[in-house]
Design a protein around this motif. Structure first.
Motif, PDB file in Angstrom:
ATOM      1  N   ARG A 119       0.802  -1.223   0.000  1.00 18.44           N
ATOM      2  CA  ARG A 119       0.000   0.000   0.000  1.00 18.44           C
ATOM      3  C   ARG A 119       0.837   1.276   0.000  1.00 18.44           C
ATOM      4  N   SER A 120       2.037   1.219   0.523  1.00 16.87           N
ATOM      5  CA  SER A 120       2.883   2.406   0.593  1.00 16.87           C
ATOM      6  C   SER A 120       3.296   2.852  -0.805  1.00 16.87           C
ATOM      7  N   ILE A 121       3.152   4.147  -1.082  1.00 15.81           N
ATOM      8  CA  ILE A 121       3.541   4.663  -2.388  1.00 15.81           C
ATOM      9  C   ILE A 121       5.039   4.481  -2.604  1.00 15.81           C
ATOM     10  N   GLY A 122       5.819   4.608  -1.522  1.00 13.26           N
ATOM     11  CA  GLY A 122       7.259   4.415  -1.640  1.00 13.26           C
ATOM     12  C   GLY A 122       7.619   2.996  -2.029  1.00 13.26           C
ATOM     13  N   VAL A 123       6.923   2.022  -1.453  1.00 13.85           N
ATOM     14  CA  VAL A 123       7.168   0.619  -1.780  1.00 13.85           C
ATOM     15  C   VAL A 123       6.718   0.318  -3.206  1.00 13.85           C
ATOM     16  N   ARG A 124       5.606   0.889  -3.598  1.00 17.88           N
ATOM     17  CA  ARG A 124       5.118   0.646  -4.958  1.00 17.88           C
ATOM     18  C   ARG A 124       6.086   1.181  -6.005  1.00 17.88           C
ATOM     19  N   ILE A 125       6.648   2.357  -5.730  1.00 16.70           N
ATOM     20  CA  ILE A 125       7.601   2.941  -6.672  1.00 16.70           C
ATOM     21  C   ILE A 125       8.967   2.270  -6.566  1.00 16.70           C
ATOM     22  N   GLY A 126       9.404   2.029  -5.325  1.00 13.13           N
ATOM     23  CA  GLY A 126      10.765   1.546  -5.107  1.00 13.13           C
ATOM     24  C   GLY A 126      10.962   0.057  -5.264  1.00 13.13           C
ATOM     25  N   GLU A 139      14.865   5.539 -13.483  1.00 14.03           N
ATOM     26  CA  GLU A 139      15.556   5.232 -14.737  1.00 14.03           C
ATOM     27  C   GLU A 139      14.586   5.253 -15.911  1.00 14.03           C
ATOM     28  N   ALA A 140      13.424   4.643 -15.716  1.00 11.92           N
ATOM     29  CA  ALA A 140      12.426   4.617 -16.789  1.00 11.92           C
ATOM     30  C   ALA A 140      11.955   6.028 -17.124  1.00 11.92           C
ATOM     31  N   ALA A 141      11.710   6.839 -16.089  1.00 10.30           N
ATOM     32  CA  ALA A 141      11.262   8.212 -16.322  1.00 10.30           C
ATOM     33  C   ALA A 141      12.306   9.003 -17.098  1.00 10.30           C
ATOM     34  N   ALA A 142      13.575   8.824 -16.742  1.00  7.88           N
ATOM     35  CA  ALA A 142      14.648   9.537 -17.436  1.00  7.88           C
ATOM     36  C   ALA A 142      14.728   9.114 -18.894  1.00  7.88           C
ATOM     37  N   GLU A 143      14.612   7.823 -19.153  1.00  2.07           N
ATOM     38  CA  GLU A 143      14.689   7.322 -20.524  1.00  2.07           C
ATOM     39  C   GLU A 143      13.542   7.847 -21.382  1.00  2.07           C
ATOM     40  N   LEU A 144      12.411   8.136 -20.732  1.00  4.20           N
ATOM     41  CA  LEU A 144      11.236   8.608 -21.460  1.00  4.20           C
ATOM     42  C   LEU A 144      11.151  10.132 -21.513  1.00  4.20           C
ATOM     43  N   GLY A 145      12.191  10.813 -21.008  1.00  3.98           N
ATOM     44  CA  GLY A 145      12.251  12.263 -21.120  1.00  3.98           C
ATOM     45  C   GLY A 145      11.760  13.032 -19.910  1.00  3.98           C
ATOM     46  N   TYR A 146      11.561  12.341 -18.778  1.00  7.25           N
ATOM     47  CA  TYR A 146      11.041  13.000 -17.577  1.00  7.25           C
ATOM     48  C   TYR A 146      11.965  12.733 -16.388  1.00  7.25           C
ATOM     49  N   ARG A 147      13.224  13.066 -16.559  1.00 10.10           N
ATOM     50  CA  ARG A 147      14.249  12.773 -15.556  1.00 10.10           C
ATOM     51  C   ARG A 147      13.934  13.396 -14.198  1.00 10.10           C
ATOM     52  N   PRO A 150      10.432  12.171 -10.985  1.00  9.79           N
ATOM     53  CA  PRO A 150      10.409  11.437  -9.713  1.00  9.79           C
ATOM     54  C   PRO A 150      10.836  12.291  -8.521  1.00  9.79           C
ATOM     55  N   LYS A 151      11.870  13.107  -8.708  1.00 13.13           N
ATOM     56  CA  LYS A 151      12.345  13.956  -7.615  1.00 13.13           C
ATOM     57  C   LYS A 151      11.293  14.986  -7.228  1.00 13.13           C
ATOM     58  N   HIS A 152      10.682  15.638  -8.212  1.00 17.22           N
ATOM     59  CA  HIS A 152       9.662  16.642  -7.915  1.00 17.22           C
ATOM     60  C   HIS A 152       8.438  16.004  -7.259  1.00 17.22           C
TER      61      HIS A 152
END
Length: 210
Positions: A119-126, A139-147, A150-152
């Motif tokens: 249920r944790s968003i951090g676990v789902r992403i990480g 890594e996927a976000a960066a490859e797709l042009g949205y580096r 994730p940080k924001h």
């Protein structure tokens, strides 16, 4: 193993100050903002399917929430905007993860069990996303042009959490101002595009290879 490079180009929906409208191929899950995709005889760029009615994405439920968020934004209520945008992004992420599990062959009871236990968003992403995609979300976000996405997103979640929950370390955040509301709206519009790209890479491609 990472998915092969796509042979198609994702067409984004027009940005008109509302939730974007994409059309989904029911055969493979590919999403497109191309109006020609409404024509059932227009082949899916991913699987080539024709003669099947395309479904609208995002869902009506998400679209209603998006409409409310934009209404609060016009009123200058940054606090509500940030809270609701974070909720909406988590909802869309859950949908993408469910689609990815489906593309891997997971049936509904299994997918529901996994999502209930993660249920944790951090676990789902990480953890869950890398397990399904074979690479980190960043890594996927960066490859797709949205580096920077994730940080924001993480920074905005932390601000939301500090506002809602008292912290024994840093103390509560007293307010979420209009500027943060504006930043949240930028993040929301980016999220639609990124999640469509993630879908077409890890969901539609997964279906056509299975």
């Amino acid at each position: 193993m990472k998915p092969k490079p796509p042979t198609h180009i994702t067409v984004f929906a027009k940005a008109d100050g509302a939730a974007p409208t994409y059309w989904e191929c029911p055969s493979c899950g590919f999403l497109s903002g191309d109006a020609r995709f409404l024509d059932t005889e227009h082949p899916c760029p991913e699987c080539g399917a024709v003669g099947v009615e395309r479904r609208r994405f995002p869902s009506d439920r998400v679209r209603r929430l998006d409409e409310r968020i934009r209404s609060y934004q016009k009123q200058g209520d940054g606090e509500i905007v940030v809270i609701l945008v974070m909720t909406l992004l988590e909802t869309i992420l859950e949908d993408i993860l469910d689609r990815m599990m489906d593309a891997h062959g997971g049936d509904l009871p299994l997918r529901r069990m996994i999502m209930d236990s993660q249920r944790s968003i951090g676990v789902r992403i990480g953890k869950l996303f890398p397990a399904l995609a074979g690479e980190e979300f960043e890594e996927a976000a960066a490859e797709l042009g949205y580096r920077d996405f994730p940080k924001h997103w993480r920074t905005m979640r932390e601000a939301r959490n500090a506002f809602i929950h008292d912290s024994p370390f840093g103390g509560p955040r007293e307010r979420l101002d209009a500027r943060m509301g504006e930043d949240a709206m930028v993040l929301l519009d980016q999220a639609y595009r990124l999640f469509v790209l993630l879908n077409n890479r890890f969901v539609a491609d997964g279906h056509t290879r299975s």
